[in-house]
Design an enzyme around this catalytic site. Sequence first.
Site, PDB file in Angstrom:
ATOM      1  N   PHE A 149       0.677  -1.397  -0.062  1.00  0.00           N
ATOM      2  CA  PHE A 149       0.063  -0.041   0.005  1.00  0.00           C
ATOM      3  C   PHE A 149       0.968   1.379  -0.207  1.00  0.00           C
ATOM      4  CE2 PHE A 149       0.877  -0.009   4.687  1.00  0.00           C
ATOM      5  CZ  PHE A 149       0.844   1.400   4.888  1.00  0.00           C
ATOM      6  N   LYS A 173      -1.210  -7.143  -9.004  1.00  0.00           N
ATOM      7  CA  LYS A 173      -2.457  -7.512  -7.951  1.00  0.00           C
ATOM      8  C   LYS A 173      -1.641  -6.259  -7.153  1.00  0.00           C
ATOM      9  CE  LYS A 173      -2.928  -8.502  -4.210  1.00  0.00           C
ATOM     10  NZ  LYS A 173      -3.307  -7.537  -3.194  1.00  0.00           N
ATOM     11  N   GLU A 176      -4.856  -3.838  -1.708  1.00  0.00           N
ATOM     12  CA  GLU A 176      -6.295  -3.460  -1.833  1.00  0.00           C
ATOM     13  C   GLU A 176      -6.611  -2.144  -0.916  1.00  0.00           C
ATOM     14  OE1 GLU A 176      -4.558  -5.828  -0.600  1.00  0.00           O
ATOM     15  OE2 GLU A 176      -5.496  -6.654   1.086  1.00  0.00           O
ATOM     16  N   SER A 226       5.320  -6.920   3.579  1.00  0.00           N
ATOM     17  CA  SER A 226       5.878  -7.301   4.784  1.00  0.00           C
ATOM     18  C   SER A 226       6.615  -8.678   4.576  1.00  0.00           C
ATOM     19  CB  SER A 226       4.783  -7.301   5.735  1.00  0.00           C
ATOM     20  OG  SER A 226       3.795  -8.306   5.369  1.00  0.00           O
ATOM     21  N   CYS A 281       9.430   2.005   3.529  1.00  0.00           N
ATOM     22  CA  CYS A 281      10.181   0.954   3.720  1.00  0.00           C
ATOM     23  C   CYS A 281      11.550   1.469   3.892  1.00  0.00           C
ATOM     24  CB  CYS A 281      10.497  -0.005   2.804  1.00  0.00           C
ATOM     25  SG  CYS A 281      10.985   0.481   1.135  1.00  0.00           S
TER      26      CYS A 281
HETATM   27  P1  NAD Z   1       1.508  -6.589   3.063  1.00  0.00           P
HETATM   28  O1  NAD Z   1       2.489  -7.662   3.347  1.00  0.00           O
HETATM   29  O2  NAD Z   1       0.439  -6.511   4.019  1.00  0.00           O
HETATM   30  O3  NAD Z   1       0.761  -6.556   1.761  1.00  0.00           O
HETATM   31  C1  NAD Z   1       1.662  -6.687   0.568  1.00  0.00           C
HETATM   32  C2  NAD Z   1       0.833  -7.147  -0.473  1.00  0.00           C
HETATM   33  O4  NAD Z   1       0.515  -8.716  -0.308  1.00  0.00           O
HETATM   34  C3  NAD Z   1      -0.385  -6.605  -1.034  1.00  0.00           C
HETATM   35  O5  NAD Z   1      -0.708  -6.657  -2.234  1.00  0.00           O
HETATM   36  C4  NAD Z   1      -1.374  -7.566  -0.194  1.00  0.00           C
HETATM   37  O6  NAD Z   1      -2.707  -7.671  -0.932  1.00  0.00           O
HETATM   38  C5  NAD Z   1      -0.815  -8.866  -0.166  1.00  0.00           C
HETATM   39  N1  NAD Z   1      -0.963  -9.951   0.835  1.00  0.00           N
HETATM   40  C6  NAD Z   1      -1.393  -9.499   2.147  1.00  0.00           C
HETATM   41  N2  NAD Z   1      -1.491 -10.453   3.078  1.00  0.00           N
HETATM   42  C7  NAD Z   1      -1.347 -11.566   2.087  1.00  0.00           C
HETATM   43  C8  NAD Z   1      -1.386 -13.107   2.427  1.00  0.00           C
HETATM   44  N3  NAD Z   1      -1.607 -13.544   3.483  1.00  0.00           N
HETATM   45  N4  NAD Z   1      -1.222 -13.911   1.417  1.00  0.00           N
HETATM   46  C9  NAD Z   1      -0.903 -13.291   0.137  1.00  0.00           C
HETATM   47  N5  NAD Z   1      -0.876 -12.103  -0.033  1.00  0.00           N
HETATM   48  C10 NAD Z   1      -0.890 -11.126   0.918  1.00  0.00           C
HETATM   49  O7  NAD Z   1       2.184  -5.107   3.353  1.00  0.00           O
HETATM   50  P2  NAD Z   1       1.723  -3.730   3.118  1.00  0.00           P
HETATM   51  O8  NAD Z   1       1.152  -3.556   4.576  1.00  0.00           O
HETATM   52  O9  NAD Z   1       0.825  -3.461   2.195  1.00  0.00           O
HETATM   53  O10 NAD Z   1       3.175  -2.683   3.214  1.00  0.00           O
HETATM   54  C11 NAD Z   1       3.806  -2.639   4.097  1.00  0.00           C
HETATM   55  C12 NAD Z   1       5.071  -3.465   4.173  1.00  0.00           C
HETATM   56  O11 NAD Z   1       5.915  -3.576   2.884  1.00  0.00           O
HETATM   57  C13 NAD Z   1       6.083  -3.015   5.083  1.00  0.00           C
HETATM   58  O12 NAD Z   1       6.564  -3.939   5.941  1.00  0.00           O
HETATM   59  C14 NAD Z   1       7.073  -2.269   4.254  1.00  0.00           C
HETATM   60  O13 NAD Z   1       8.497  -2.229   5.043  1.00  0.00           O
HETATM   61  C15 NAD Z   1       7.096  -3.226   3.335  1.00  0.00           C
HETATM   62  N6  NAD Z   1       7.731  -2.679   2.023  1.00  0.00           N
HETATM   63  C16 NAD Z   1       9.082  -2.925   1.743  1.00  0.00           C
HETATM   64  C17 NAD Z   1       9.640  -2.339   0.772  1.00  0.00           C
HETATM   65  C18 NAD Z   1      10.907  -2.913   0.221  1.00  0.00           C
HETATM   66  O14 NAD Z   1      11.294  -2.766  -0.763  1.00  0.00           O
HETATM   67  N7  NAD Z   1      11.707  -3.658   0.762  1.00  0.00           N
HETATM   68  C19 NAD Z   1       8.992  -1.344  -0.284  1.00  0.00           C
HETATM   69  C20 NAD Z   1       7.956  -0.849   0.380  1.00  0.00           C
HETATM   70  C21 NAD Z   1       7.127  -1.433   1.552  1.00  0.00           C
END
Ligand code: NAD
Length: 498
Positions: A149, A173, A176, A226, A281
Amino acid sequence: MTQVPHFISGRRVEGTSGRFQDVYNPVKGEVAAQVPLASVEEVENAIDSSQQAFAKWSTTNAQRRGRVLLKWVDLINENMDELATLLSNEHGKTFPDAKGDIQRGVEVVEFAAGAPHLLKGEYSTAAGTGIDVHSLRQPLGVVAGITPFNFPAMIPLWKAGIALAAGNTFVLKPSERDPSVPVRLAELALEAGMPEGTLNVIHGDKTAVDALIEDPRIKAIGFVGSSPIAQSIYMGAAKHNKRAQCFGGAKNHMVIMPDADLEQAADALMGAAYGSAGERCMAISVAVPVGEATADKLVELLRERIDKLTLGPSLDESSDFGPVVGKDAKERIENYIGIGVDEGAELLVDGRGATVDGHPNGFWVGATLFDRVTPDMRIYKEEIFGPVLCIARAADYEEALRLPSEHEYGNGVAIFTRDGDTARDFTTRVEVGMVGVNVPIPVPIAYYTFGGWKASGFGDLNQHGTDGLKFYTKTKTVTTRWPSGAKEGASFVMPEGS
Ligand code: NAD
């Protein structure tokens, strides 16, 4: 209620699964729209569409593809204000910050437009008698991006830009939580001349993600989010014989040496810790001043600056940062602040209970500052992902170097110093993937690569830059001998290289 559509085969498509998720305006704290959560069948339709588009797009010459990408860049720039407003309204980051989100994505698409040069293979003549060898890089097919997000424009553009330039077709994808900008980006790609189905957007949750991982037509998975999800997607992709690069969470440190310009370091920390409400991040969440005198002065400078910060609506020009993305995020962050207090850290500034006039239901968390945080505390070990800065005092340089190096995460790190020797030693020895010297958020530019180490990244190739091109292509090596070459008759031994 407005429905954010999927975008498949060049048109907006309503969800048919009957499952929806609310999309919020975090300033108002109200539901602004609903996003459909795709069924397996809907995901399969998106993949079908991208599979059909692959034949045409992959055989369009790379320079023509590059021209379409450049037109896409133009259209994104022409629509920048609309896109940034949409982004701010769903994410909560300020309007200039939303523009930065889009701009850093655009820069990678500009880089990707140079793919004809980057896709050139190798050639060796006379590798054996009358034998020539060459290699070429070919697109993989349909590839998928699953994105977080917090950068709803930048990260989809990082992934799709490079993958499309290499001749793949793409199923995105997006998160959401803020799904509208990715749909607009795909519409603009179509307008730029990308054939229908080349870039599809499908919204969803675990059901959609699992369908992408399991479908044999998807040849690569690019994930950002994450760490626990990153790791499970990485393992799932391997199980289904597909390549994956999965980037995870972070706990970025900034080391402040006694010789640093402390005013400059404090200014840098403010933006890096509290910009975008800490939902980056590459945000700095741990400051490591070296020596008590450095720490005491830094605390004084930070407190002065925090007093002047303005928390406010995303589209208000006076706001330094806006709300966090959702009620759950606000509760998680406030809960962590409570944990820090219970663990014995010194809470100098408490952002819980922050309010903004006229927006009583917004997801507000004020800037928070903890001092005397130690490595055994959960607020040090875990990613809070909010406007919370922890000060972990180090007695000397070696201790300051150990802290980020031994941390579970290894995304970004910075050192503030005037001493070249110290900076050189730090950049060489620190166990973190991206390092800044007097630069608090060292996000590499488009033609370098982006990727963290340890629990911040699963996979061996980074995002964008030349690694991105490698990730989204496979190498074919051709060994050629024409009939006029040496005629040796049948051979039953392994031919030697020379
Ligand atoms: P998230 O892990 O909750 O979601 C990321 C994606 O995974 C979304 O598209 C979500 O729909 C999907 N997702 C969520 N739960 C899932 C599941 N159980 N199974 C499969 N797919 C699933 O992360 P977020 O809250 O959207 O973003 C924040 C996180 O992203 C933080 O941890 C941040 O540090 C990390 N981030 C990392 C980088 C990097 O380059 N390392 C960059 C940006 C954000």
